[in-house]
Design a protein around this motif. Structure first.
Motif, PDB file in Angstrom:
ATOM      1  N   TYR A   1       0.894  -1.189   0.085  1.00  0.00           N
ATOM      2  CA  TYR A   1      -0.120  -0.058  -0.039  1.00  0.00           C
ATOM      3  C   TYR A   1       1.028   1.216  -0.009  1.00  0.00           C
ATOM      4  CZ  TYR A   1      -3.705  -3.373   1.364  1.00  0.00           C
ATOM      5  OH  TYR A   1      -4.650  -4.223   1.443  1.00  0.00           O
ATOM      6  N   PRO A   2       1.430   1.708  -1.263  1.00  0.00           N
ATOM      7  CA  PRO A   2       2.084   2.905  -1.275  1.00  0.00           C
ATOM      8  C   PRO A   2       1.233   4.169  -0.239  1.00  0.00           C
ATOM      9  CG  PRO A   2       1.806   2.078  -3.440  1.00  0.00           C
ATOM     10  CD  PRO A   2       0.905   1.307  -2.534  1.00  0.00           C
TER      11      PRO A   2
ATOM     12  N   ILE B   1      -2.633  -0.340  -4.866  1.00  0.00           N
ATOM     13  CA  ILE B   1      -2.303  -1.519  -4.185  1.00  0.00           C
ATOM     14  C   ILE B   1      -1.671  -2.513  -5.204  1.00  0.00           C
ATOM     15  CG2 ILE B   1      -3.399  -3.293  -2.741  1.00  0.00           C
ATOM     16  CD1 ILE B   1      -5.754  -1.617  -2.337  1.00  0.00           C
ATOM     17  N   SER B   2      -0.583  -3.132  -4.817  1.00  0.00           N
ATOM     18  CA  SER B   2       0.056  -3.986  -5.781  1.00  0.00           C
ATOM     19  C   SER B   2       0.514  -5.241  -5.073  1.00  0.00           C
ATOM     20  CB  SER B   2       1.329  -3.035  -6.213  1.00  0.00           C
ATOM     21  OG  SER B   2       2.146  -2.857  -5.139  1.00  0.00           O
ATOM     22  N   MET B   3       0.624  -5.934  -6.017  1.00  0.00           N
ATOM     23  CA  MET B   3       0.981  -7.458  -5.287  1.00  0.00           C
ATOM     24  C   MET B   3       2.529  -7.389  -4.746  1.00  0.00           C
ATOM     25  SD  MET B   3      -1.520  -9.320  -6.291  1.00  0.00           S
ATOM     26  CE  MET B   3      -2.857  -9.515  -7.196  1.00  0.00           C
TER      27      MET B   3
END
Length: 224
Positions: free
Chosen positions: A192-193, A199-201
């Motif tokens: 979570y930047p 949202i990224s894996m």
């Protein structure tokens, strides 16, 4: 009209992952289940893995897609539970998702006696290739939790079913329409930047590694 009004019901416990999406897609499209009404339930499980927001996004997209593109209607509900309740240094201990689902499924069944089966998204990859006998031991415990929750319901005892248990994760992936594949979420440690970024894996957890192999075959690339 309520899809559960006149027929026996299958309760589909749904996370938005590849396996549970494949299981739900089977319930909605396979003639084997055509005489059942389908009720879908998602649990926002909040723990230190922080998957709930990522899974929620996937669930919302998938439910909308299925409502718009699959002929069979279904009903939907959700709830939230905070499953990490210990303070450091024991904070990394939290309830198994399988146990949480069993407890909630038992309560949902108790409130709707038309539910005859509870569908879980488990694949051959998870039960034979990755986890093996450990999965079945945990499933036995989960089913004890499920039955204990229903212990006051006399002879009412819905059964667990696994619509995609005989399929590998890749077979499930290839069975689903491309748009549906691309909406699923599988990472156990979402990134979570800040602030409020995409949202990224993580790319390194067990399910990310499994899916990296599948995606490398070119069977429907993930759209972030």
């Amino acid at each position: 009209m309520d899809a559960t009004a006149d027929r026996s019901v299958i309760l589909s416990m749904f996370s938005g992952g590849v396996d549970s999406t494949g299981a739900l897609y089977q319930l909605l499209t396979n003639p084997k289940y055509q005489n059942f009404a389908i009720h879908v339930h998602h649990i926002n499980i909040m723990n230190i893995e922080r998957r709930a927001p990522a899974e929620k996004q996937a669930v919302e997209k998938i439910i909308k897609y299925l409502q718009d593109n699959v002929e069979k209607a279904f009903t939907y509900s959700e709830n939230s539970i905070e499953s990490h309740f210990l303070k450091p240094p024991a904070f990394n201990r939290f309830m198994f998702d399988m146990d949480v689902c069993a407890f909630m499924a038992g309560n949902i069944c108790a409130s709707n006696k038309k539910i005859q089966q509870v569908a879980m998204g488990r694949s051959k990859t998870d039960t034979v290739i990755s986890e093996g006998s450990d999965f079945f031991e945990r499933m036995k415990r989960a089913q004890k939790i499920f039955k204990a929750t229903l212990s006051l319901e006399n002879d009412y005892s819905p059964e667990y079913i696994f619509p995609v248990l005989d399929m590998t994760k890749q077979e499930i992936w290839e069975m689903m329409p491309l748009p549906l594949r691309q909406m699923t979420w599988w990472c156990r440690h979402p990134q979570y930047p800040a602030p409020r970024g995409t949202i990224s894996m993580c790319g390194t957890c067990i399910t990310c590694k499994q899916m990296n192999i599948i995606l490398a075959t070119g069977h429907g690339q993930k759209i972030e």
